[in-house]
Scaffold this active site. Sequence first.
Site, short mmCIF file in Angstrom:
data_model
loop_
_atom_site.label_atom_id
_atom_site.label_comp_id
_atom_site.label_asym_id
_atom_site.label_seq_id
_atom_site.Cartn_x
_atom_site.Cartn_y
_atom_site.Cartn_z
N HIS A 114 22.92 -27.86 30.45
CA HIS A 114 21.60 -27.47 30.52
C HIS A 114 21.50 -26.42 31.72
O HIS A 114 22.36 -26.21 32.45
CB HIS A 114 20.77 -28.63 30.86
CG HIS A 114 20.97 -29.39 32.28
ND1 HIS A 114 21.99 -30.04 32.45
CD2 HIS A 114 20.42 -29.11 33.42
CE1 HIS A 114 22.07 -30.63 33.83
NE2 HIS A 114 21.26 -29.92 34.47
N ASP B 253 18.58 -25.54 35.01
CA ASP B 253 17.34 -26.37 35.86
C ASP B 253 16.12 -25.56 35.65
O ASP B 253 16.13 -24.19 35.56
CB ASP B 253 17.66 -26.45 37.19
CG ASP B 253 19.01 -27.53 37.36
OD1 ASP B 253 19.28 -28.17 36.41
OD2 ASP B 253 19.53 -27.66 38.32
N HIS C 15 25.24 -25.75 33.49
CA HIS C 15 26.21 -26.64 34.03
C HIS C 15 25.95 -28.03 33.13
O HIS C 15 25.19 -28.10 32.38
CB HIS C 15 25.88 -26.98 35.26
CG HIS C 15 24.37 -27.23 35.61
ND1 HIS C 15 23.35 -26.11 35.67
CD2 HIS C 15 23.85 -28.53 36.08
CE1 HIS C 15 22.27 -26.79 36.04
NE2 HIS C 15 22.55 -28.24 36.20
N ARG D 30 30.59 -41.98 40.01
CA ARG D 30 30.30 -40.75 40.60
C ARG D 30 28.63 -40.70 40.64
O ARG D 30 28.07 -41.61 39.99
CB ARG D 30 30.41 -39.51 39.52
CG ARG D 30 30.30 -38.28 40.05
CD ARG D 30 30.79 -37.14 39.49
NE ARG D 30 30.11 -35.82 40.05
CZ ARG D 30 29.07 -35.25 39.84
NH1 ARG D 30 28.35 -35.69 38.79
NH2 ARG D 30 28.77 -34.28 40.55
O1 LIG Z 1 25.38 -34.74 38.59
C1 LIG Z 1 25.64 -33.45 38.79
O2 LIG Z 1 26.30 -32.98 39.71
C2 LIG Z 1 24.49 -32.64 38.34
C3 LIG Z 1 23.27 -33.20 38.23
C4 LIG Z 1 22.09 -32.13 37.59
O3 LIG Z 1 22.65 -31.12 36.94
C5 LIG Z 1 20.64 -32.39 37.58
O4 LIG Z 1 20.33 -33.43 37.75
O5 LIG Z 1 20.15 -31.40 36.96
FE LIG Z 2 20.94 -29.61 36.52
#
Ligand SMILES: O=C(O)CCC(=O)C(=O)O
Ligand SMILES: [Fe+2]
Length: 374
Positions: free
Chosen positions: A233, A235, A290, A300
């Site tokens: 996606h 942001d 990403h 994680r």
């Molecule tokens: O977990 C991650 O490193 C990315 C999180 C992410 O892309 C988001 O919360 O929009």
């Molecule tokens: Fe994100």
Amino acid sequence: MGSNIKITEVFKSHPVHIPIHKNFDFDSLQELPDSYDWIQPDSFPNSSLSNNHLSDSIPLIDLSLPNAPHLIGNAFRTWGAFQVINHGVPISLLHSIESSANSLFSLPAPHKLKAARPSDGISGYGLVRISSFFPKRMWSEGFTIVGSPLEHFRKLWPHDYTRYCDIVEEYDQEMKSLCGRLMWVALGELGITREDVNWAGPNGDFMTSNAATQFNSYPVCPDPERAMGLGAHTDTSLLTIVYQNNTRGLQVLREGNRWVTVEPVPGALVVQVGDLLHILTNGLYPSPVHQAVVNRTRKRLSVAYVFGPPESAEISPLKKLLGPTQPPLYRTVTWTEYLRKKAEHFNNALSSVRLCAPLTGLLDVNDHSQVKVG
Ligand SMILES: O=C(O)CCC(=O)C(=O)O
Ligand SMILES: [Fe+2]
């Protein structure tokens, strides 16, 4: 127009129901259920093809160095992302927010569900909203904070909530101020000054800006090659700052065909361009696609600070960046309008507000499958 809709109300018209089972427990699963098996033909490259040479990842920039602005401009132009050290946010605060998120996700499932996000709401515990756009489940859980987390935290930690509220509040302030600083540096590199942005507040400190803090937890996974933590996606923000614990997982799509891992660096923060900064800079700073992958042995955790403009701010390509050969590529949107576009069109949201294809023939990485030029 969505200009007077509050951020907290934005999904009232787009409820999503993503059921979470009361006794669902990632840790007890020895095998990947079929509903979590992502191996399928996909428009994005397989993450196992990711290339992990350190020299080929997003730049690591020391914000205290004199050439930092120049490096940030370059990083945003080429990657839409970088990692930053010497950013001024106390490391102890990063550890506190990490342990708060850890403590939240460690609560028993029925307890977490007391703070569940309503189907038409924005804040609370649950599977991420974008889950509804993918055919398979994601191997993660999330908690979103917009405004005060008090009501939810009271339910999660009846005796301890003030301590957690204080941490979130301090985190919000530090991140907002870092975002403001990075916004001016990044825009400054394009020749943009404070007079060009009329919604940054009287001191240009973005204090009336909105933001969300998103905790993400990716439990250990019995079959990580087949699972996905958070699907690909971009942001919706202006900027997103991600703190990740010392476990790999975040990947950025490079040149539309290769996933590149963002190696965890202790104390560093990952800064990403969001779709609204993409629009504001008329595509000069692309918002990177990403995703987050999972692994077999280490859980994680990430905390994403999603920084956006004030509700009423109208975001459109900055006039100074336009000219006879640089027509505006996007129409004007507010954050709430754009969040709704995202709720409707997800990864095609940016194309849905596009006015024309870039004259350079270069496509935005995020709508490479949508727009065909010449
Ligand atoms: O977990 C991650 O490193 C990315 C999180 C992410 O892309 C988001 O919360 O929009
Ligand atoms: Fe994100």
